[in-house]
Design a protein around this motif. Structure first.
Motif, PDB file in Angstrom:
ATOM      1  N   ILE A   1       0.547  -5.902  -3.078  1.00  0.00           N
ATOM      2  CA  ILE A   1       0.195  -4.505  -2.826  1.00  0.00           C
ATOM      3  C   ILE A   1      -0.556  -4.372  -1.507  1.00  0.00           C
ATOM      4  CG2 ILE A   1      -1.205  -2.572  -3.645  1.00  0.00           C
ATOM      5  CD1 ILE A   1      -0.626  -3.501  -6.498  1.00  0.00           C
ATOM      6  N   LYS A   2      -1.479  -5.315  -1.264  1.00  0.00           N
ATOM      7  CA  LYS A   2      -2.241  -5.292  -0.010  1.00  0.00           C
ATOM      8  C   LYS A   2      -1.305  -5.445   1.189  1.00  0.00           C
ATOM      9  CE  LYS A   2      -5.940  -7.657   2.501  1.00  0.00           C
ATOM     10  NZ  LYS A   2      -6.884  -8.799   2.496  1.00  0.00           N
ATOM     11  N   SER A   3      -0.358  -6.386   1.077  1.00  0.00           N
ATOM     12  CA  SER A   3       0.608  -6.608   2.160  1.00  0.00           C
ATOM     13  C   SER A   3       1.468  -5.374   2.373  1.00  0.00           C
ATOM     14  CB  SER A   3       1.489  -7.817   1.835  1.00  0.00           C
ATOM     15  OG  SER A   3       0.712  -8.983   1.693  1.00  0.00           O
ATOM     16  N   LEU A   4       1.816  -4.725   1.283  1.00  0.00           N
ATOM     17  CA  LEU A   4       2.665  -3.534   1.384  1.00  0.00           C
ATOM     18  C   LEU A   4       1.948  -2.423   2.139  1.00  0.00           C
ATOM     19  CD1 LEU A   4       5.108  -1.790   0.651  1.00  0.00           C
ATOM     20  CD2 LEU A   4       4.001  -1.308  -1.557  1.00  0.00           C
ATOM     21  N   PHE A   5       0.683  -2.163   1.781  1.00  0.00           N
ATOM     22  CA  PHE A   5      -0.058  -1.092   2.445  1.00  0.00           C
ATOM     23  C   PHE A   5      -0.271  -1.392   3.924  1.00  0.00           C
ATOM     24  CE2 PHE A   5      -2.226   0.491  -1.715  1.00  0.00           C
ATOM     25  CZ  PHE A   5      -1.034   1.087  -2.068  1.00  0.00           C
ATOM     26  N   GLU A   6      -0.504  -2.664   4.246  1.00  0.00           N
ATOM     27  CA  GLU A   6      -0.651  -3.048   5.655  1.00  0.00           C
ATOM     28  C   GLU A   6       0.648  -2.801   6.414  1.00  0.00           C
ATOM     29  OE1 GLU A   6      -4.006  -6.592   5.081  1.00  0.00           O
ATOM     30  OE2 GLU A   6      -1.891  -7.092   5.458  1.00  0.00           O
ATOM     31  N   TRP A   7       1.746  -3.083   5.774  1.00  0.00           N
ATOM     32  CA  TRP A   7       3.056  -2.884   6.402  1.00  0.00           C
ATOM     33  C   TRP A   7       3.326  -1.394   6.596  1.00  0.00           C
ATOM     34  CZ3 TRP A   7       7.499  -0.558   4.235  1.00  0.00           C
ATOM     35  CH2 TRP A   7       8.654  -0.687   4.997  1.00  0.00           C
ATOM     36  N   ILE A   8       2.959  -0.565   5.612  1.00  0.00           N
ATOM     37  CA  ILE A   8       3.160   0.890   5.734  1.00  0.00           C
ATOM     38  C   ILE A   8       2.342   1.453   6.887  1.00  0.00           C
ATOM     39  CG2 ILE A   8       2.798   3.114   4.596  1.00  0.00           C
ATOM     40  CD1 ILE A   8       3.357   1.704   1.938  1.00  0.00           C
ATOM     41  N   ASP A   9       1.101   0.976   7.010  1.00  0.00           N
ATOM     42  CA  ASP A   9       0.211   1.498   8.057  1.00  0.00           C
ATOM     43  C   ASP A   9       0.603   1.019   9.450  1.00  0.00           C
ATOM     44  OD1 ASP A   9      -1.266   2.874   6.202  1.00  0.00           O
ATOM     45  OD2 ASP A   9      -2.709   1.249   5.915  1.00  0.00           O
ATOM     46  N   ALA A  10       1.453   0.027   9.516  1.00  0.00           N
ATOM     47  CA  ALA A  10       1.776  -0.582  10.809  1.00  0.00           C
ATOM     48  C   ALA A  10       2.584   0.334  11.717  1.00  0.00           C
ATOM     49  CB  ALA A  10       2.521  -1.905  10.591  1.00  0.00           C
ATOM     50  N   SER A  11       3.384   1.222  11.149  1.00  0.00           N
ATOM     51  CA  SER A  11       4.218   2.095  12.001  1.00  0.00           C
ATOM     52  C   SER A  11       4.735   3.285  11.208  1.00  0.00           C
ATOM     53  CB  SER A  11       5.404   1.307  12.572  1.00  0.00           C
ATOM     54  OG  SER A  11       6.345   1.028  11.544  1.00  0.00           O
ATOM     55  N   GLU A  12       5.088   4.324  11.926  1.00  0.00           N
ATOM     56  CA  GLU A  12       5.681   5.500  11.288  1.00  0.00           C
ATOM     57  C   GLU A  12       7.045   5.161  10.706  1.00  0.00           C
ATOM     58  OE1 GLU A  12       4.728   8.683  10.646  1.00  0.00           O
ATOM     59  OE2 GLU A  12       2.750   7.880  11.116  1.00  0.00           O
ATOM     60  N   GLU A  13       7.771   4.263  11.382  1.00  0.00           N
ATOM     61  CA  GLU A  13       9.093   3.862  10.887  1.00  0.00           C
ATOM     62  C   GLU A  13       8.982   3.195   9.519  1.00  0.00           C
ATOM     63  OE1 GLU A  13      13.090   3.697  10.738  1.00  0.00           O
ATOM     64  OE2 GLU A  13      11.853   4.686  12.274  1.00  0.00           O
ATOM     65  N   ASN A  14       7.961   2.318   9.367  1.00  0.00           N
ATOM     66  CA  ASN A  14       7.750   1.669   8.064  1.00  0.00           C
ATOM     67  C   ASN A  14       7.399   2.699   6.991  1.00  0.00           C
ATOM     68  OD1 ASN A  14       8.193  -0.690   9.393  1.00  0.00           O
ATOM     69  ND2 ASN A  14       6.052  -1.365   9.385  1.00  0.00           N
ATOM     70  N   LYS A  15       6.588   3.673   7.384  1.00  0.00           N
ATOM     71  CA  LYS A  15       6.192   4.714   6.431  1.00  0.00           C
ATOM     72  C   LYS A  15       7.406   5.517   5.959  1.00  0.00           C
ATOM     73  CE  LYS A  15       2.965   8.587   5.920  1.00  0.00           C
ATOM     74  NZ  LYS A  15       1.944   9.413   6.608  1.00  0.00           N
ATOM     75  N   LYS A  16       8.275   5.862   6.920  1.00  0.00           N
ATOM     76  CA  LYS A  16       9.479   6.622   6.560  1.00  0.00           C
ATOM     77  C   LYS A  16      10.374   5.810   5.629  1.00  0.00           C
ATOM     78  CE  LYS A  16       9.609   9.377  10.801  1.00  0.00           C
ATOM     79  NZ  LYS A  16      10.366   9.655  12.053  1.00  0.00           N
ATOM     80  N   GLN A  17      10.492   4.496   5.930  1.00  0.00           N
ATOM     81  CA  GLN A  17      11.345   3.645   5.101  1.00  0.00           C
ATOM     82  C   GLN A  17      10.801   3.550   3.684  1.00  0.00           C
ATOM     83  OE1 GLN A  17      12.162  -0.185   6.831  1.00  0.00           O
ATOM     84  NE2 GLN A  17      13.102  -0.979   4.974  1.00  0.00           N
ATOM     85  N   PHE A  18       9.462   3.432   3.568  1.00  0.00           N
ATOM     86  CA  PHE A  18       8.858   3.352   2.241  1.00  0.00           C
ATOM     87  C   PHE A  18       9.110   4.644   1.453  1.00  0.00           C
ATOM     88  CE2 PHE A  18       5.182   4.433  -0.423  1.00  0.00           C
ATOM     89  CZ  PHE A  18       5.284   3.416  -1.366  1.00  0.00           C
ATOM     90  N   ILE A  19       8.927   5.788   2.139  1.00  0.00           N
ATOM     91  CA  ILE A  19       9.128   7.077   1.465  1.00  0.00           C
ATOM     92  C   ILE A  19      10.570   7.220   0.999  1.00  0.00           C
ATOM     93  CG2 ILE A  19       9.172   9.574   1.823  1.00  0.00           C
ATOM     94  CD1 ILE A  19       6.781   9.212   3.700  1.00  0.00           C
TER      95      ILE A  19
END
Length: 367
Positions: free
Chosen positions: A19-37
């Motif tokens: 979970i910690k790794s996931l949140f760090e990955w989401i915060d790393a870029s807008e592209e990652n955030k869009k992919q997660f959503i």
């Protein structure tokens, strides 16, 4: 970040470190955030669709090839469900003259093929040449070459039909298809038919009499094999997919413009460029319709729309700009699905309204 960790998070199976790794990955870029959503929405809609499909007739099922691909296929399923975007279907090309299967005989007579009319067909000499059975016609016998008579079979939208030609060749005809064929093949020469639409051929082996399917400006010649031909007039190309044996596709006006296909290959004739190209494919994907399924594999939305409209005999007019063009992957069981099933699923993610008047469905924005 792998899709598997995201899926584990969504199903409460992820470890604290994951979970910690996931949140760090989401915060790393807008592209990652869009992919997660996107994956999260896909997961939510898939769960919703499963609930709906368990309660009612299933609309779409995805068949994961393996666990690793499962998560991507959820996304693909999502796109299938959400991709009913702008429709660019020219209904002027759609035949609405009859809701029944029509057989135009060589002598000028017309017969309508209904479910229960089991009768015999005789020629002008009173000789038995075929039997009409539920969902199919079976021809038999050969005739002198100077006595060959062509019949025309028209299968409307929303229906399929099976035909056994006089040489034993079996032809499955898809919705919106017309086949011109001899009611009895001659004793000499080639076996020639003319196709508009889509059909799956299981050609009876006969080395002395090559079997030729004329489709638009292209022809497919075989001696005995199984293959699918798609030649709808609204499409800019003719496709032939070989299941077994070998076939040759060539330009009817220039037979030197030809390719020879091996099993698991598809030949495509382009109407404008007059070129024929080949590529390797999974033939079961292209013949799935003969088993009552529609399959999409990264298929453009415009193509899917045409298939759905032909299969269900409906017209869809989309006025919702949010439903954009996309490519899709998925499977629809025709007998267990309706267009309404699909639309209801779509509304859960991209809200819209739709109205139905007879066989016309109009999609609009919310007020």
């Amino acid at each position: 970040m792998t899709s598997e960790i995201i899926y584990k998070y969504l199903t409460n199976e992820a470890s604290e470190q994951e979970i910690k790794s996931l949140f760090e990955w989401i915060d790393a870029s807008e592209e990652n955030k869009k992919q997660f959503i996107l994956i999260k929405k896909t997961w939510a809609l898939t769960a919703l669709s499963e609930n709906i499909l368990n309660d009612t007739a299933p609309a779409i099922k995805i068949k994961p090839k393996n666990k690793a691909a499962k998560y991507l296929q959820y996304a693909a399923a999502f796109l299938v469900l959400l991709g009913l975007g702008r429709i660019a279907f020219n209904f002027s090309q759609k035949t609405k003259s009859s809701k029944e299967i029509v057989l135009e005989l060589g002598n000028g007579k017309t017969e309508y093929i209904t479910k229960n009319n089991q009768t015999n067909l005789v020629n002008d000499k009173g000789e038995l040449i075929a039997r009409k059975l539920p969902g199919q016609i079976v021809y038999f016998g050969r005739t002198k070459n100077n006595e060959i008579i062509y019949n025309l079979l028209k299968v409307p939208y929303g229906k399929t039909f099976k035909l056994t030609l006089s040489d034993g060749t079996i032809v499955n005809l898809n919705s919106g298809t017309t086949l011109r064929y001899p009611e009895q093949f001659g004793v000499n020469g080639k076996r020639i038919v003319y196709l508009t639409g889509e059909a799956f051929f299981e050609v009876a082996k006969d080395k002395e009499h090559p079997f030729i399917v004329n489709a638009n400006q292209a022809a497919i010649e075989v001696l005995g094999t199984k293959f699918n031909v798609s030649a709808y007039p609204e499409n800019p190309s003719v496709n032939s997919v070989l299941v077994e044996g070998s076939i040759q596709m060539y330009e009817t006006e220039n037979t030197s413009n030809a390719v020879l296909l091996q099993p698991n290959q598809m030949a495509t004739w382009q109407n404008n460029s007059r070129k024929i190209t080949t590529k390797s494919v999974d033939p079961s994907f292209y013949s799935a319709w003969t088993k009552g399924e529609l399959t999409f594999n990264d298929t453009p939305f415009s193509t899917i729309t045409k298939i759905i409209q032909r299969t269900y005999d409906v017209e869809i007019i989309n006025k919702n700009s949010d439903l954009a063009k996309q490519n899709f992957t998925g499977t629809i069981k025709i007998s267990e699905s309706t267009v309404q099933n699909i639309l209801e699923l779509l509304k859960h993610d991209t809200p819209f309204e739709y109205s139905i008047q007879q066989n016309t469905i109009t999609i609009t924005n919310l007020p």
